[in-house]
Design a protein around this motif. Structure first.
Motif, PDB file in Angstrom:
ATOM      1  N   GLY A 164       0.809  -1.218   0.000  1.00 57.30           N
ATOM      2  CA  GLY A 164       0.000   0.000   0.000  1.00 57.30           C
ATOM      3  C   GLY A 164       0.833   1.254   0.000  1.00 57.30           C
ATOM      4  N   ASP A 165       2.148   1.102   0.124  1.00 53.44           N
ATOM      5  CA  ASP A 165       3.032   2.269   0.058  1.00 53.44           C
ATOM      6  C   ASP A 165       4.403   1.828  -0.467  1.00 53.44           C
ATOM      7  OD1 ASP A 165       4.004   0.945   2.322  1.00 53.44           O
ATOM      8  OD2 ASP A 165       2.935   2.283   3.715  1.00 53.44           O
ATOM      9  N   VAL A 166       5.336   2.774  -0.537  1.00 48.66           N
ATOM     10  CA  VAL A 166       6.640   2.444  -1.124  1.00 48.66           C
ATOM     11  C   VAL A 166       7.535   1.774  -0.081  1.00 48.66           C
ATOM     12  CG1 VAL A 166       8.677   3.372  -2.309  1.00 48.66           C
ATOM     13  CG2 VAL A 166       6.430   4.357  -2.776  1.00 48.66           C
ATOM     14  N   VAL A 167       7.814   2.488   0.999  1.00 46.79           N
ATOM     15  CA  VAL A 167       8.640   1.904   2.065  1.00 46.79           C
ATOM     16  C   VAL A 167       8.021   2.208   3.432  1.00 46.79           C
ATOM     17  CG1 VAL A 167      10.890   1.844   0.890  1.00 46.79           C
ATOM     18  CG2 VAL A 167      10.113   3.975   1.949  1.00 46.79           C
ATOM     19  N   GLY A 168       6.717   2.453   3.463  1.00 45.01           N
ATOM     20  CA  GLY A 168       6.055   2.848   4.708  1.00 45.01           C
ATOM     21  C   GLY A 168       5.648   1.654   5.561  1.00 45.01           C
ATOM     22  N   SER A 169       4.702   1.914   6.462  1.00 45.40           N
ATOM     23  CA  SER A 169       4.353   0.880   7.444  1.00 45.40           C
ATOM     24  C   SER A 169       3.708  -0.343   6.787  1.00 45.40           C
ATOM     25  CB  SER A 169       3.411   1.476   8.502  1.00 45.40           C
ATOM     26  OG  SER A 169       2.315   2.084   7.851  1.00 45.40           O
ATOM     27  N   ASP A 170       2.931  -0.132   5.720  1.00 48.78           N
ATOM     28  CA  ASP A 170       2.304  -1.290   5.074  1.00 48.78           C
ATOM     29  C   ASP A 170       3.361  -2.169   4.393  1.00 48.78           C
ATOM     30  OD1 ASP A 170      -0.265  -2.647   4.235  1.00 48.78           O
ATOM     31  OD2 ASP A 170       0.717  -2.363   2.285  1.00 48.78           O
ATOM     32  N   ALA A 171       4.285  -1.537   3.673  1.00 48.24           N
ATOM     33  CA  ALA A 171       5.347  -2.311   3.008  1.00 48.24           C
ATOM     34  C   ALA A 171       6.162  -3.077   4.048  1.00 48.24           C
ATOM     35  CB  ALA A 171       6.250  -1.376   2.208  1.00 48.24           C
ATOM     36  N   LEU A 172       6.472  -2.404   5.159  1.00 51.52           N
ATOM     37  CA  LEU A 172       7.286  -3.027   6.203  1.00 51.52           C
ATOM     38  C   LEU A 172       6.552  -4.221   6.828  1.00 51.52           C
ATOM     39  CD1 LEU A 172      10.068  -2.565   7.358  1.00 51.52           C
ATOM     40  CD2 LEU A 172       9.079  -1.061   9.078  1.00 51.52           C
ATOM     41  N   ALA A 173       5.269  -4.025   7.129  1.00 52.80           N
ATOM     42  CA  ALA A 173       4.489  -5.116   7.745  1.00 52.80           C
ATOM     43  C   ALA A 173       4.400  -6.308   6.790  1.00 52.80           C
ATOM     44  CB  ALA A 173       3.087  -4.617   8.097  1.00 52.80           C
ATOM     45  N   ARG A 174       4.143  -6.012   5.511  1.00 50.27           N
ATOM     46  CA  ARG A 174       4.049  -7.097   4.519  1.00 50.27           C
ATOM     47  C   ARG A 174       5.395  -7.800   4.364  1.00 50.27           C
ATOM     48  NH1 ARG A 174      -0.557  -6.990   0.961  1.00 50.27           N
ATOM     49  NH2 ARG A 174      -1.867  -5.192   1.399  1.00 50.27           N
ATOM     50  N   ALA A 175       6.467  -7.012   4.345  1.00 49.34           N
ATOM     51  CA  ALA A 175       7.807  -7.601   4.182  1.00 49.34           C
ATOM     52  C   ALA A 175       8.093  -8.539   5.358  1.00 49.34           C
ATOM     53  CB  ALA A 175       8.855  -6.505   4.103  1.00 49.34           C
ATOM     54  N   GLU A 176       7.717  -8.109   6.561  1.00 55.99           N
ATOM     55  CA  GLU A 176       7.967  -8.943   7.745  1.00 55.99           C
ATOM     56  C   GLU A 176       7.132 -10.214   7.715  1.00 55.99           C
ATOM     57  OE1 GLU A 176       7.380  -6.156  10.929  1.00 55.99           O
ATOM     58  OE2 GLU A 176       9.439  -5.367  10.720  1.00 55.99           O
ATOM     59  N   GLY A 177       5.975 -10.134   7.033  1.00 52.99           N
ATOM     60  CA  GLY A 177       5.070 -11.296   6.997  1.00 52.99           C
ATOM     61  C   GLY A 177       5.380 -12.278   5.874  1.00 52.99           C
ATOM     62  N   LEU A 178       6.383 -11.981   5.043  1.00 52.25           N
ATOM     63  CA  LEU A 178       6.667 -12.877   3.912  1.00 52.25           C
ATOM     64  C   LEU A 178       7.198 -14.223   4.396  1.00 52.25           C
ATOM     65  CD1 LEU A 178       8.493 -10.470   1.370  1.00 52.25           C
ATOM     66  CD2 LEU A 178       6.111 -11.255   1.279  1.00 52.25           C
ATOM     67  N   THR A 179       6.749 -15.282   3.728  1.00 53.06           N
ATOM     68  CA  THR A 179       7.368 -16.582   3.979  1.00 53.06           C
ATOM     69  C   THR A 179       8.198 -16.957   2.749  1.00 53.06           C
ATOM     70  OG1 THR A 179       5.435 -17.738   3.164  1.00 53.06           O
ATOM     71  CG2 THR A 179       5.537 -17.375   5.528  1.00 53.06           C
ATOM     72  N   ASP A 180       8.999 -17.990   2.839  1.00 55.44           N
ATOM     73  CA  ASP A 180       9.920 -18.349   1.752  1.00 55.44           C
ATOM     74  C   ASP A 180       9.159 -18.538   0.438  1.00 55.44           C
ATOM     75  OD1 ASP A 180      11.510 -18.355   3.927  1.00 55.44           O
ATOM     76  OD2 ASP A 180      12.201 -20.437   3.735  1.00 55.44           O
ATOM     77  N   GLY A 181       9.638 -17.888  -0.628  1.00 57.44           N
ATOM     78  CA  GLY A 181       9.013 -18.031  -1.948  1.00 57.44           C
ATOM     79  C   GLY A 181       7.908 -17.031  -2.229  1.00 57.44           C
ATOM     80  N   ASP A 182       7.578 -16.189  -1.219  1.00 52.53           N
ATOM     81  CA  ASP A 182       6.551 -15.153  -1.440  1.00 52.53           C
ATOM     82  C   ASP A 182       7.128 -13.990  -2.258  1.00 52.53           C
ATOM     83  OD1 ASP A 182       4.595 -16.445  -0.080  1.00 52.53           O
ATOM     84  OD2 ASP A 182       4.682 -15.196   1.727  1.00 52.53           O
ATOM     85  N   VAL A 183       6.231 -13.274  -2.957  1.00 50.41           N
ATOM     86  CA  VAL A 183       6.656 -12.101  -3.733  1.00 50.41           C
ATOM     87  C   VAL A 183       5.810 -10.891  -3.342  1.00 50.41           C
ATOM     88  CG1 VAL A 183       7.039 -11.144  -6.048  1.00 50.41           C
ATOM     89  CG2 VAL A 183       7.204 -13.619  -5.700  1.00 50.41           C
ATOM     90  N   LEU A 184       6.505  -9.811  -3.020  1.00 48.52           N
ATOM     91  CA  LEU A 184       5.841  -8.549  -2.686  1.00 48.52           C
ATOM     92  C   LEU A 184       6.325  -7.483  -3.664  1.00 48.52           C
ATOM     93  CD1 LEU A 184       4.318  -6.574  -0.703  1.00 48.52           C
ATOM     94  CD2 LEU A 184       6.473  -6.422   0.584  1.00 48.52           C
ATOM     95  N   LEU A 185       5.382  -6.769  -4.273  1.00 46.84           N
ATOM     96  CA  LEU A 185       5.738  -5.655  -5.164  1.00 46.84           C
ATOM     97  C   LEU A 185       5.459  -4.353  -4.420  1.00 46.84           C
ATOM     98  CD1 LEU A 185       6.479  -4.500  -8.020  1.00 46.84           C
ATOM     99  CD2 LEU A 185       4.064  -4.794  -8.641  1.00 46.84           C
ATOM    100  N   LEU A 186       6.464  -3.495  -4.343  1.00 47.87           N
ATOM    101  CA  LEU A 186       6.269  -2.203  -3.667  1.00 47.87           C
ATOM    102  C   LEU A 186       5.531  -1.241  -4.585  1.00 47.87           C
ATOM    103  CD1 LEU A 186       9.847  -1.762  -2.148  1.00 47.87           C
ATOM    104  CD2 LEU A 186       7.822  -2.829  -1.099  1.00 47.87           C
TER     105      LEU A 186
END
Ligand SMILES: Nc1ncnc2c1ncn2[C@@H]1O[C@H](COP(=O)(O)OP(=O)(O)O)[C@@H](O)[C@H]1O
Ligand SMILES: O=C(OP(=O)(O)O)[C@H](O)COP(=O)(O)O
Length: 406
Positions: free
Chosen positions: A95-117
């Motif tokens: 939901g953002d570039v490097v804000g709280s949503d990106a950070l929360a999603r990044a922390e929630g990634l499991t192996d093999g997941d893909v997140l687009l900023l």
């Protein structure tokens, strides 16, 4: 140039690690519809390799040229959907570039997941000229992948940009060239220096006039023929003394163009006729105007039929061809003939043994929109400006930052 590659990263081990990938997903859009997915397709293999190796993949990319703030028309949402299809797995969009949503999603990634900023250029620090500002954004990107993270540079179309997600982040994370960047550089190396077979023709067009006019100075002495069409041509035509109405024009470079014509007039080929439109629209009224006569009303949106013929004649005889930038506004049928003529001449040259490279998001899209197969050219590059700067021999910040002492 010695760089670490994706193979080296896999050997170093990526399972469970955060890996930031800079891709060039800058695809042409019609509203929210992607009109050519070439760059997404070309970017998928590197991401897939990392996914399969168990990395937590965070992709960062730009779309268009927003002015450092959110622009809903330049959302990466359609790209996330298309990339999901290409990878065969869900790509989350932050939901953002490097804000709280990106950070929360990044922390929630499991192996093999893909997140687009979110579109990285929504953050003004990405393209800032201030080193400290860019470094700050790079630090925020690093935080997303964590202390043991890595960076993969795979956006060949942006390696000529000294921007936070291309350059600065590579200075603070272990950095590797992705497969796309490695392949593109290998191909372009074949048409630089002594490796080039002559006659060597470069065709320039498109709309990024100020960027690309600057390249001509360095390229003109290296080539036998420099064909100039598209929006690029009008600053030269004005420099020759003809009025160009409301055509694309880089006023501050008219003198530069005069000087280039004086020094490289035997190499530079300009259109001698133009398709002039009364408005920028698919249903515009058009007329063919001789360049020498010029025009005071309307805008030039394609090269004329006589120019297509002359350009085709020089291009079919070339042994090496590099083309960046459509000859006209090919997106509208009425102005596609020039681009078709140039493309078909390059296809003929290729069939006759020439080595041909088409570079640039829109040029590649034009080739496909015209129904020509990628295989009709020796290589379709994802980078227009990046390829041009590579060919002129300029140092590309996004590549030099990857260099390691062998
Ligand atoms: N005469 C012209 N006037 C305005 N725009 C033009 C003209 N000729 C080509 N274009 C536009 O240039 C765009 C592509 O330019 P550019 O981004 O420089 O190419 P690439 O993406 O291949 O590097 C296309 O969208 C096309 O419509
Ligand atoms: O479309 C691109 O370049 P290109 O038009 O030169 O191929 C790249 O995504 C770079 O975009 P930029 O020229 O806005 O930095």
């Amino acid at each position: 140039m010695a760089v670490r590659t994706l193979k080296d990263l896999l050997a170093d081990g990526v399972e469970g690690r955060g890996v930031l990938v800079r891709s060039d997903l800058n695809v042409p859009l019609d509203g929210a519809e992607i009109t050519d997915a070439g760059r997404i397709i070309a970017s998928a293999p590197t991401i897939k390799t990392l996914v399969e190796a168990g990395a937590k993949v965070i992709v960062t990319a730009h779309l268009g040229r927003p002015k450092g703030e959110a622009d809903p028309t330049l959302s990466l949402a359609p790209v996330a959907v298309r990339l999901s299809e290409e990878l065969g797995r869900n790509v989350q969009l932050a939901g953002d570039v490097v804000g709280s949503d990106a950070l929360a999603r990044a922390e929630g990634l499991t192996d093999g997941d893909v997140l687009l900023l979110k579109n990285i250029r929504f953050d003004p620090r990405e393209t800032s000229k201030d080193d400290a500002e860019r470094a700050q954004l790079a630090a925020a990107l690093v935080e997303l992948v964590g202390d043991d993270g890595a960076f993969v540079s795979d956006g060949f179309g942006v390696v000529h940009r000294k921007q936070a997600s291309v350059y600065d982040v590579a200075k603070v994370l272990p950095a590797y060239a992705g497969d796309l960047v490695a392949t593109e550089v290998d191909v372009l190396a074949k048409i630089t220096g002594d490796a080039v077979e002559h006659p060597y023709a470069v065709v320039l067009g498109g709309s990024k006039v100020s960027d690309k006019l600057a390249v001509i100075e360095a390229l003109a002495p290296k080539v036998d023929t420099l064909v100039i069409g598209g929006g690029m041509a009008f600053t030269f035509i004005k420099a020759q003394g003809s009025p160009v109405g409301d055509s694309l024009l880089q006023d501050d470079m008219i003198d530069t163009c005069k000087d280039l014509l004086e020094r490289f007039g035997d190499v530079i080929h300009l259109p001698h006729d133009i398709v002039v439109a009364d408005k920028f629209a698919p249903d515009a009224s058009t007329s063919i105007v001789k360049t020498a006569d010029g025009f005071t009303e309307g805008m030039g949106l394609d090269i004329g039929p006589g120019s297509v013929e002359r350009f085709a004649a020089v291009l079919t005889g070339a042994k090496t061809v590099f083309w960046n930038g459509p000859a006209g506004v090919f997106e509208f049928d009425k102005f596609a003939a020039g681009t078709r003529g140039v493309a078909e001449a390059i296809v003929t040259a290729t069939a006759g043994g020439a080595f041909s490279v088409v570079g640039g998001g829109d040029s590649a899209a034009a080739v496909r929109a015209l129904g020509l197969a990628d295989e009709a050219f020796s290589h379709i590059s994802t980078g227009g400006g990046a390829s041009l700067e590579y060919l002129e021999g300029k140092e590309l910040p996004g590549l030099s930052v990857l260099e390691v002492n062998a």
